[in-house]
Design an enzyme around this catalytic site. Sequence first.
Site, short mmCIF file in Angstrom:
data_model
loop_
_atom_site.label_atom_id
_atom_site.label_comp_id
_atom_site.label_asym_id
_atom_site.label_seq_id
_atom_site.Cartn_x
_atom_site.Cartn_y
_atom_site.Cartn_z
CG ASP A 122 -1.85 -2.32 -4.39
OD1 ASP A 122 -2.39 -1.21 -4.28
OD2 ASP A 122 -2.22 -3.19 -5.17
CG HIS B 43 -3.17 6.40 1.82
ND1 HIS B 43 -2.82 5.37 0.99
CD2 HIS B 43 -4.31 6.93 1.30
CE1 HIS B 43 -3.71 5.27 0.00
NE2 HIS B 43 -4.64 6.20 0.18
CG LEU C 56 18.85 2.28 0.86
CD1 LEU C 56 18.83 1.07 -0.07
CD2 LEU C 56 17.88 2.03 2.02
#
Length: 222
Positions: free
Chosen positions: A2, A19, A113
């Site tokens: 955010d 972004h 991962l």
Amino acid sequence: MDGNGRWAEKRGLPRLVGHEQGAKSIRACVEAAIEAGVEFLTLYAFSSENWKRPAAEVAGLMRLLERFLDEKVKEMKKEGVRLQAIGRLQELPSSCQRKLAEAIASTETNTRLTVVLALSYSGRTEIVEAVKQIVRESREGELSEDDITQDFFSAHLDTRNLPDPDLLIRTSGEMRVSNFLLWQLSYTEIHVADCLWPDFGKDDFFEALADYQKRNRRYGGI
Ligand code: FPP
């Protein structure tokens, strides 16, 4: 993730630049997660509600996703990162769906991962879809009421092969869950970082982990 819009607006730049900068923060977090031995990292990249944004912003985010997949798969393979995705992926543009499927397939044997992208994701929709699937199974006569346990329900969610999160990191000081992993977050610890996502770096990730380590998880017990 955010705060991309605010990061750009503060600089008089278009939201999409925020972004783009946000996409860059992902790398630092993935590196930090690997260093810390984190096994699963889920990134809330696009919610079902985000489709309501102006068409140009949505299109820019989809382009960014494609670029991210084009550029990062090689690195993910090298670093032993497995990519997964949750959400209504069928709602993404077909070129995104194709690239995503390719990236998932080409990293599926990696074990260091797992990075999960939440795309066109809504926690409530995920739960409703699970209920619909269970109703279908029941109609086919395969189910009795006692079969419906928490584990059974979890196995009908997009996250069926993923553990519930230990830690939720929310950036830009927001104190909301915003329709993210509603079922899975029931005992997740929450860390709220004040900085905007494009400014969130390795140190912030480690700070969140250090905060998590101080928590005493009781799961409702004493
Ligand atoms: C929320 O910030 C962020 C988003 C809706 C998009 C997140 C996407 C990225 C970080 C990059 C693209 C992702 C990938 C995987 C390539 P906001 O726009 O709501 O910011 P604001 O609250 O300051 O307006």
